[in-house]
Design a protein around this motif. Structure first.
Motif, PDB file in Angstrom:
ATOM      1  N   THR A 210       0.808  -1.229   0.000  1.00 19.53           N
ATOM      2  CA  THR A 210       0.000   0.000   0.000  1.00 19.53           C
ATOM      3  C   THR A 210       0.840   1.279   0.000  1.00 19.53           C
ATOM      4  O   THR A 210       0.288   2.374   0.049  1.00 19.53           O
ATOM      5  CB  THR A 210      -0.938   0.017   1.213  1.00 19.53           C
ATOM      6  OG1 THR A 210      -0.158  -0.083   2.418  1.00 19.53           O
ATOM      7  CG2 THR A 210      -1.935  -1.146   1.151  1.00 19.53           C
ATOM      8  N   GLU A 211       2.162   1.171  -0.039  1.00 25.70           N
ATOM      9  CA  GLU A 211       3.008   2.368  -0.059  1.00 25.70           C
ATOM     10  C   GLU A 211       2.773   3.134  -1.361  1.00 25.70           C
ATOM     11  O   GLU A 211       2.730   2.541  -2.436  1.00 25.70           O
ATOM     12  CB  GLU A 211       4.483   1.958   0.045  1.00 25.70           C
ATOM     13  CG  GLU A 211       5.439   3.136   0.125  1.00 25.70           C
ATOM     14  CD  GLU A 211       6.890   2.681   0.163  1.00 25.70           C
ATOM     15  OE1 GLU A 211       7.775   3.514  -0.129  1.00 25.70           O
ATOM     16  OE2 GLU A 211       7.139   1.491   0.466  1.00 25.70           O
ATOM     17  N   CYS A 238       7.563   9.635  -3.676  1.00 24.60           N
ATOM     18  CA  CYS A 238       6.952   8.368  -4.083  1.00 24.60           C
ATOM     19  C   CYS A 238       7.962   7.513  -4.837  1.00 24.60           C
ATOM     20  O   CYS A 238       8.724   8.022  -5.662  1.00 24.60           O
ATOM     21  CB  CYS A 238       5.739   8.618  -4.979  1.00 24.60           C
ATOM     22  SG  CYS A 238       4.346   9.396  -4.165  1.00 24.60           S
ATOM     23  N   ARG A 239       7.972   6.247  -4.568  1.00 25.92           N
ATOM     24  CA  ARG A 239       8.849   5.334  -5.301  1.00 25.92           C
ATOM     25  C   ARG A 239       8.294   5.093  -6.701  1.00 25.92           C
ATOM     26  O   ARG A 239       7.103   5.305  -6.964  1.00 25.92           O
ATOM     27  CB  ARG A 239       8.952   4.003  -4.569  1.00 25.92           C
ATOM     28  CG  ARG A 239       7.604   3.323  -4.420  1.00 25.92           C
ATOM     29  CD  ARG A 239       7.634   2.142  -3.498  1.00 25.92           C
ATOM     30  NE  ARG A 239       6.296   1.622  -3.314  1.00 25.92           N
ATOM     31  CZ  ARG A 239       5.977   0.341  -3.344  1.00 25.92           C
ATOM     32  NH1 ARG A 239       6.919  -0.563  -3.557  1.00 25.92           N
ATOM     33  NH2 ARG A 239       4.744  -0.051  -3.149  1.00 25.92           N
ATOM     34  N   ILE A 240       9.160   4.638  -7.606  1.00 24.84           N
ATOM     35  CA  ILE A 240       8.762   4.318  -8.978  1.00 24.84           C
ATOM     36  C   ILE A 240       8.612   2.811  -9.119  1.00 24.84           C
ATOM     37  O   ILE A 240       9.509   2.054  -8.740  1.00 24.84           O
ATOM     38  CB  ILE A 240       9.817   4.816  -9.985  1.00 24.84           C
ATOM     39  CG1 ILE A 240      10.000   6.333  -9.876  1.00 24.84           C
ATOM     40  CG2 ILE A 240       9.429   4.425 -11.412  1.00 24.84           C
ATOM     41  CD1 ILE A 240      11.207   6.843 -10.644  1.00 24.84           C
ATOM     42  N   LEU A 241       7.495   2.387  -9.655  1.00 25.43           N
ATOM     43  CA  LEU A 241       7.309   0.993 -10.036  1.00 25.43           C
ATOM     44  C   LEU A 241       7.203   0.959 -11.555  1.00 25.43           C
ATOM     45  O   LEU A 241       6.307   1.584 -12.132  1.00 25.43           O
ATOM     46  CB  LEU A 241       6.047   0.408  -9.397  1.00 25.43           C
ATOM     47  CG  LEU A 241       6.043   0.319  -7.874  1.00 25.43           C
ATOM     48  CD1 LEU A 241       4.761  -0.347  -7.383  1.00 25.43           C
ATOM     49  CD2 LEU A 241       7.261  -0.452  -7.360  1.00 25.43           C
ATOM     50  N   ALA A 271      -2.449   3.620  -8.169  1.00 21.26           N
ATOM     51  CA  ALA A 271      -1.251   4.455  -8.262  1.00 21.26           C
ATOM     52  C   ALA A 271      -1.520   5.874  -7.760  1.00 21.26           C
ATOM     53  O   ALA A 271      -2.624   6.407  -7.910  1.00 21.26           O
ATOM     54  CB  ALA A 271      -0.766   4.501  -9.704  1.00 21.26           C
ATOM     55  N   ALA A 272      -0.485   6.492  -7.187  1.00 21.09           N
ATOM     56  CA  ALA A 272      -0.569   7.910  -6.828  1.00 21.09           C
ATOM     57  C   ALA A 272      -0.408   8.773  -8.076  1.00 21.09           C
ATOM     58  O   ALA A 272      -1.077   9.802  -8.233  1.00 21.09           O
ATOM     59  CB  ALA A 272       0.495   8.258  -5.794  1.00 21.09           C
ATOM     60  N   TYR A 273       0.501   8.346  -8.967  1.00 20.15           N
ATOM     61  CA  TYR A 273       0.738   9.015 -10.251  1.00 20.15           C
ATOM     62  C   TYR A 273       0.923   7.943 -11.319  1.00 20.15           C
ATOM     63  O   TYR A 273       1.381   6.832 -11.030  1.00 20.15           O
ATOM     64  CB  TYR A 273       2.001   9.876 -10.209  1.00 20.15           C
ATOM     65  CG  TYR A 273       1.995  10.987  -9.192  1.00 20.15           C
ATOM     66  CD1 TYR A 273       1.574  12.274  -9.537  1.00 20.15           C
ATOM     67  CD2 TYR A 273       2.433  10.767  -7.880  1.00 20.15           C
ATOM     68  CE1 TYR A 273       1.577  13.304  -8.604  1.00 20.15           C
ATOM     69  CE2 TYR A 273       2.446  11.786  -6.946  1.00 20.15           C
ATOM     70  CZ  TYR A 273       2.010  13.051  -7.307  1.00 20.15           C
ATOM     71  OH  TYR A 273       2.015  14.073  -6.388  1.00 20.15           O
ATOM     72  N   VAL A 274       0.592   8.296 -12.559  1.00 20.60           N
ATOM     73  CA  VAL A 274       0.856   7.411 -13.692  1.00 20.60           C
ATOM     74  C   VAL A 274       1.597   8.189 -14.766  1.00 20.60           C
ATOM     75  O   VAL A 274       1.201   9.308 -15.133  1.00 20.60           O
ATOM     76  CB  VAL A 274      -0.443   6.831 -14.293  1.00 20.60           C
ATOM     77  CG1 VAL A 274      -0.124   6.008 -15.545  1.00 20.60           C
ATOM     78  CG2 VAL A 274      -1.180   5.970 -13.281  1.00 20.60           C
TER      79      VAL A 274
END
Length: 367
Positions: A210-211, A238-241, A271-274
């Protein structure tokens, strides 16, 4: 009793957009009370492109071929399992469209996806429904993937497409191109947009972690998108996936590999951002009201499809401009939702007309 509508599309490609649009079109017809089957057709060009030792095996770098093959084999298993779970398919057609197919269905729909992109299909006439009678031929939201005919192929395209009862395209640029060639056409939504976020949400598998994260999803080679992702990560924490199966480059990024299509939509929804340069990445960013940016330029081409979709929804501010404005993200989706709802209603009306035609043809056949 036969299924009344046969669908011909790129359902066998190990590609998220391909299988999700196939699933969505079948679901849309089901909502209208019409049974469908996807013709399990093995297009030679598509099969060659997606098999483990396909076109990649023709390259000089044998090592690269051998190291990529396990990746492609794993992907094939993931997508094959999805087809078995979620798609209603005909018997396999490995050596062309089976004889008598035209008599087993009331009518046929070709699309959606880039079924009319000669680079992908090898100009396969099956996707123009050449095996069916003219009164059985319809298209839905087909895409060329280009806005000008390939050199020397305009006459061939127009000859084959004139046999369709109704030509439905996904992009306005394609309509303009066909109208200049003397063929009338309409624009309809990609099937994935026929379903709302509320309908996609129960389909999706939520990530266990959930991070907060920035989802980075690229196809055809990003130009500036990865650098922007790193800058955004620094600014937001925010980390990148990175949803991508490549393994040799950008090893500093955490990868998402071999995600099932249900997991794919789940990664977008949560996602927080895409950040993406993919058409269907654009679709799910819009549907789930994400803070997102789309890079239209890729290493290989220009993304006409995402450009046209963003323009039709009034979302031009979501295009990556490589400037300070890129760090401002849209928060209000009321107007895009309204425009999308209008387009969805119009496209469902067209699908209903196809269902009505199928019913009439079925009654005629039963006499």
């Amino acid at each position: 009793m036969s299924s009344s509508i046969g669908i011909l599309t790129y359902h066998r490609a190990a590609n998220y957009g391909a299988v999700l649009q196939a699933y969505a079109l079948q679901t849309a017809f089901s909502k209208l009370g019409r049974r469908t089957e996807i013709l399990d057709y093995y297009c030679p060009a598509v099969e060659e492109d997606h098999r483990p030792f396909g076109r990649l095996g023709k390259k000089k770098n044998v090592f690269q071929t051998l190291t990529h093959s396990p990746v492609k084999i794993k992907k094939d298993k993931v997508f094959g399992a999805f087809r078995e779970r979620k798609l209603k398919l005909s018997e396999p057609m490995k050596k062309g469209i089976a004889p008598g197919t035209a008599d087993r269905y009331d009518l046929f729909v070709t699309g959606s996806d880039q079924v009319w992109n000669d680079r992908l299909s090898g100009m396969d006439p099956a996707y123009m429904l050449d095996f069916a009678r003219e009164e059985q031929r319809y298209s839905y939201a087909c895409s060329f993937g280009f806005d000008t005919f390939p050199e020397g192929k305009e006459a061939l395209y127009t000859e084959r497409l004139k046999g369709l009862r109704c030509v439905s395209l996904r992009e306005k640029s394609g309509v303009k191109m066909l109208e200049e060639a003397g063929i009338s056409a309409r624009v309809d939504l990609d099937p994935t947009l026929l379903l709302t976020a509320k309908e996609w949400s129960p389909f999706s598998v939520k990530p266990k972690d959930t991070e907060p994260y920035i989802l980075l999803y690229t196809v055809n080679g990003a130009v500036h998108l990865l650098d922007f992702a790193r800058e955004l990560s620094e600014k937001t924490g925010c980390r990148i996936l990175y949803l991508n199966n490549q393994y040799k480059t950008n090893r500093d990024l955490t990868r998402i590999r071999y995600a099932a299509p249900e997991e794919f939509t789940g990664w977008f929804e949560n996602a927080a951002y895409v950040l993406t340069n993919s058409f269907h990445g654009t679709v799910f960013s819009i549907l789930f009201h994400k803070q997102f940016k789309i890079e239209l330029e890729t290493v290989k081409s220009f993304n006409v499809r995402s450009r046209d979709l963003l323009t039709s929804c009034g979302l031009e501010d979501c295009i990556l401009r490589n400037g300070p404005e890129d760090f401002t993200f849209r928060q209000d989706f009321e107007e895009p939702d309204r425009l999308l709802s209008q387009m969805r209603e119009r496209s469902f009306s067209y699908l209903q007309s196809i269902c009505d035609s199928a019913e009439k043809m079925g009654k005629t056949k039963d006499r």
